[in-house]
Structure formats: C-alpha cells, structure tokens
Write a protein that holds these residues in place. Structure first.
Motif, PDB file in Angstrom:
ATOM      1  N   ASP A   1       0.859  -1.174   0.000  1.00  0.00           N
ATOM      2  CA  ASP A   1       0.000   0.000   0.000  1.00  0.00           C
ATOM      3  C   ASP A   1       0.898   1.228   0.000  1.00  0.00           C
ATOM      4  O   ASP A   1       1.722   1.406   0.876  1.00  0.00           O
ATOM      5  CB  ASP A   1      -0.893  -0.040   1.236  1.00  0.00           C
ATOM      6  N   ASP A   2       0.751   2.054  -0.996  1.00  0.00           N
ATOM      7  CA  ASP A   2       1.572   3.253  -1.125  1.00  0.00           C
ATOM      8  C   ASP A   2       0.659   4.430  -1.434  1.00  0.00           C
ATOM      9  O   ASP A   2       0.570   4.884  -2.567  1.00  0.00           O
ATOM     10  CB  ASP A   2       2.608   3.051  -2.233  1.00  0.00           C
ATOM     11  N   PRO A   3      -0.052   4.946  -0.412  1.00  0.00           N
ATOM     12  CA  PRO A   3      -1.040   5.991  -0.686  1.00  0.00           C
ATOM     13  C   PRO A   3      -0.440   7.301  -1.188  1.00  0.00           C
ATOM     14  O   PRO A   3      -1.135   8.104  -1.794  1.00  0.00           O
ATOM     15  CB  PRO A   3      -1.734   6.194   0.659  1.00  0.00           C
ATOM     16  N   LEU A   4       0.830   7.507  -0.962  1.00  0.00           N
ATOM     17  CA  LEU A   4       1.455   8.757  -1.402  1.00  0.00           C
ATOM     18  C   LEU A   4       2.191   8.615  -2.728  1.00  0.00           C
ATOM     19  O   LEU A   4       2.789   9.561  -3.210  1.00  0.00           O
ATOM     20  CB  LEU A   4       2.433   9.251  -0.337  1.00  0.00           C
ATOM     21  N   ASP A   5       2.162   7.436  -3.312  1.00  0.00           N
ATOM     22  CA  ASP A   5       2.884   7.163  -4.555  1.00  0.00           C
ATOM     23  C   ASP A   5       4.375   7.465  -4.430  1.00  0.00           C
ATOM     24  O   ASP A   5       5.005   7.950  -5.364  1.00  0.00           O
ATOM     25  CB  ASP A   5       2.285   7.937  -5.730  1.00  0.00           C
ATOM     26  N   ALA A   6       4.942   7.175  -3.277  1.00  0.00           N
ATOM     27  CA  ALA A   6       6.356   7.459  -3.043  1.00  0.00           C
ATOM     28  C   ALA A   6       7.240   6.638  -3.978  1.00  0.00           C
ATOM     29  O   ALA A   6       8.228   7.154  -4.507  1.00  0.00           O
ATOM     30  CB  ALA A   6       6.719   7.179  -1.590  1.00  0.00           C
ATOM     31  N   PHE A   7       6.878   5.375  -4.210  1.00  0.00           N
ATOM     32  CA  PHE A   7       7.714   4.576  -5.112  1.00  0.00           C
ATOM     33  C   PHE A   7       7.643   5.107  -6.532  1.00  0.00           C
ATOM     34  O   PHE A   7       8.663   5.214  -7.222  1.00  0.00           O
ATOM     35  CB  PHE A   7       7.331   3.094  -5.102  1.00  0.00           C
ATOM     36  N   ALA A   8       6.449   5.454  -6.987  1.00  0.00           N
ATOM     37  CA  ALA A   8       6.314   5.960  -8.353  1.00  0.00           C
ATOM     38  C   ALA A   8       7.135   7.232  -8.553  1.00  0.00           C
ATOM     39  O   ALA A   8       7.792   7.408  -9.575  1.00  0.00           O
ATOM     40  CB  ALA A   8       4.846   6.218  -8.672  1.00  0.00           C
ATOM     41  N   VAL A   9       7.107   8.118  -7.575  1.00  0.00           N
ATOM     42  CA  VAL A   9       7.816   9.389  -7.707  1.00  0.00           C
ATOM     43  C   VAL A   9       9.314   9.214  -7.487  1.00  0.00           C
ATOM     44  O   VAL A   9      10.123   9.593  -8.330  1.00  0.00           O
ATOM     45  CB  VAL A   9       7.240  10.439  -6.728  1.00  0.00           C
ATOM     46  N   HIS A  10       9.694   8.641  -6.360  1.00  0.00           N
ATOM     47  CA  HIS A  10      11.109   8.585  -6.008  1.00  0.00           C
ATOM     48  C   HIS A  10      11.808   7.360  -6.581  1.00  0.00           C
ATOM     49  O   HIS A  10      12.988   7.442  -6.941  1.00  0.00           O
ATOM     50  CB  HIS A  10      11.283   8.612  -4.491  1.00  0.00           C
ATOM     51  N   GLY A  11      11.110   6.246  -6.658  1.00  0.00           N
ATOM     52  CA  GLY A  11      11.742   5.025  -7.160  1.00  0.00           C
ATOM     53  C   GLY A  11      11.782   4.965  -8.673  1.00  0.00           C
ATOM     54  O   GLY A  11      12.859   4.964  -9.281  1.00  0.00           O
ATOM     55  N   ALA A  12      10.626   4.933  -9.297  1.00  0.00           N
ATOM     56  CA  ALA A  12      10.578   4.771 -10.753  1.00  0.00           C
ATOM     57  C   ALA A  12      11.120   5.998 -11.480  1.00  0.00           C
ATOM     58  O   ALA A  12      11.906   5.869 -12.423  1.00  0.00           O
ATOM     59  CB  ALA A  12       9.144   4.479 -11.189  1.00  0.00           C
ATOM     60  N   CYS A  13      10.712   7.186 -11.050  1.00  0.00           N
ATOM     61  CA  CYS A  13      11.204   8.398 -11.720  1.00  0.00           C
ATOM     62  C   CYS A  13      12.690   8.609 -11.445  1.00  0.00           C
ATOM     63  O   CYS A  13      13.424   9.083 -12.322  1.00  0.00           O
ATOM     64  CB  CYS A  13      10.391   9.611 -11.292  1.00  0.00           C
TER      65      CYS A  13
ATOM     66  N   LEU B   1      14.856   6.174 -10.986  1.00  0.00           N
ATOM     67  CA  LEU B   1      15.524   5.197 -11.844  1.00  0.00           C
ATOM     68  C   LEU B   1      15.591   5.721 -13.274  1.00  0.00           C
ATOM     69  O   LEU B   1      16.642   5.668 -13.917  1.00  0.00           O
ATOM     70  CB  LEU B   1      14.782   3.860 -11.798  1.00  0.00           C
ATOM     71  N   TRP B   2      14.482   6.241 -13.776  1.00  0.00           N
ATOM     72  CA  TRP B   2      14.480   6.784 -15.131  1.00  0.00           C
ATOM     73  C   TRP B   2      15.449   7.963 -15.247  1.00  0.00           C
ATOM     74  O   TRP B   2      16.163   8.089 -16.244  1.00  0.00           O
ATOM     75  CB  TRP B   2      13.080   7.206 -15.561  1.00  0.00           C
ATOM     76  N   GLY B   3      15.501   8.816 -14.246  1.00  0.00           N
ATOM     77  CA  GLY B   3      16.421   9.942 -14.282  1.00  0.00           C
ATOM     78  C   GLY B   3      17.872   9.492 -14.387  1.00  0.00           C
ATOM     79  O   GLY B   3      18.672  10.097 -15.116  1.00  0.00           O
ATOM     80  N   CYS B   4      18.213   8.431 -13.673  1.00  0.00           N
ATOM     81  CA  CYS B   4      19.582   7.913 -13.752  1.00  0.00           C
ATOM     82  C   CYS B   4      19.870   7.316 -15.121  1.00  0.00           C
ATOM     83  O   CYS B   4      20.917   7.570 -15.722  1.00  0.00           O
ATOM     84  CB  CYS B   4      19.808   6.844 -12.676  1.00  0.00           C
TER      85      CYS B   4
END
Length: 129
Positions: free
Chosen positions: A1-13, A15-18
């Motif tokens: 459960d990730d109600p703040l979308d922390a993984f989508a913002v900090h993890g996936a984005c 990773l894409w930024g790197c």
C-alpha cells in the motif's frame, strides 16, 4: 500500500532519471578527457549508459539491504505492525480521533441500496411493488 505514490515518484522516476543520463547526455556535460562519455543518442559508445545501469543496480542493492536491516529490527522489536484492534478501528480514528473520510460509510451504504435490487419475499410485497 503506497497511498502517497512514493515509489512511483522517487523510485521509478529516480531510476528513469539515472538511466536517461546514459541516453541523452550531451558531450558538453560529460567530464571525461576522452569526450566519448556521451549519451548513446548523442554519439556515445555506451560506456555512460552501462555506468548508469551499474550505478542504479548498486543503489537498489544498497537501499534493499538497509531496508531489510531496518524492517527486520522493527519486526523483531514488535514495532512494525499496529495491534489488530487499532487496525480494525482505523489509524485515523485511533491517532486523530476521527475518520479521514467521515461520510464514506454512509455513501457506500446509500450506493449499495441504489444498485441492489429489492428482494420480493411474499405475495404482499409483489402486489405492493
């Protein structure tokens, strides 16, 4: 459960930024003497992209290892989960004294009544319906 979308913002984005550096970096931003550490779309030989991939792998392993240590310690200390009673009541009620969405129960009940067909249980009900 990730109600703040922390993984989508900090993890996936993140990773894409790197990885995007390995694709789109121009030679003007590359700090090597050879000048070939550009992104693959700007004439690079792939070394920068490979470096970025290896870097993201190491970051993922580092974060995973430290998270496992932290959460194992919390679990061992009994601090990782809340009690069953608090979970059933909801954290909003137990920590803040009220529901985050106070009208949700009423809204769900009303919506259920609207979509649930009425059940005919007797001939009297059928005649009145």
């Amino acid at each position: 459960d990730d109600p703040l979308d922390a993984f989508a913002v900090h993890g996936a984005c993140g990773l894409w930024g790197c990885l995007a550096v390995g694709f789109f970096c121009t030679c003007d931003y590359s700090y090597t003497e050879s000048g070939t550490a550009c992104g693959v779309f700007y004439g690079g030989d792939g070394l920068l992209l490979a470096t970025q991939i290896v870097g993201t792998i190491f970051i993922t392993l580092w974060v995973g290892a430290l998270s496992a240590i932290l959460f194992s310690g919390l679990m061992a200390g009994g601090l990782l989960r809340i009690s069953k009673e608090v979970e059933d009541a909801g954290l909003d009620n137990s920590k803040h004294g009220g529901a985050a969405y106070p009208d949700i129960a009423t809204a769900i009940e009303e919506a259920t009544e609207r979509i649930t067909p009425k059940r005919i249980t007797s001939a009297t009900d059928a005649a009145g319906a």
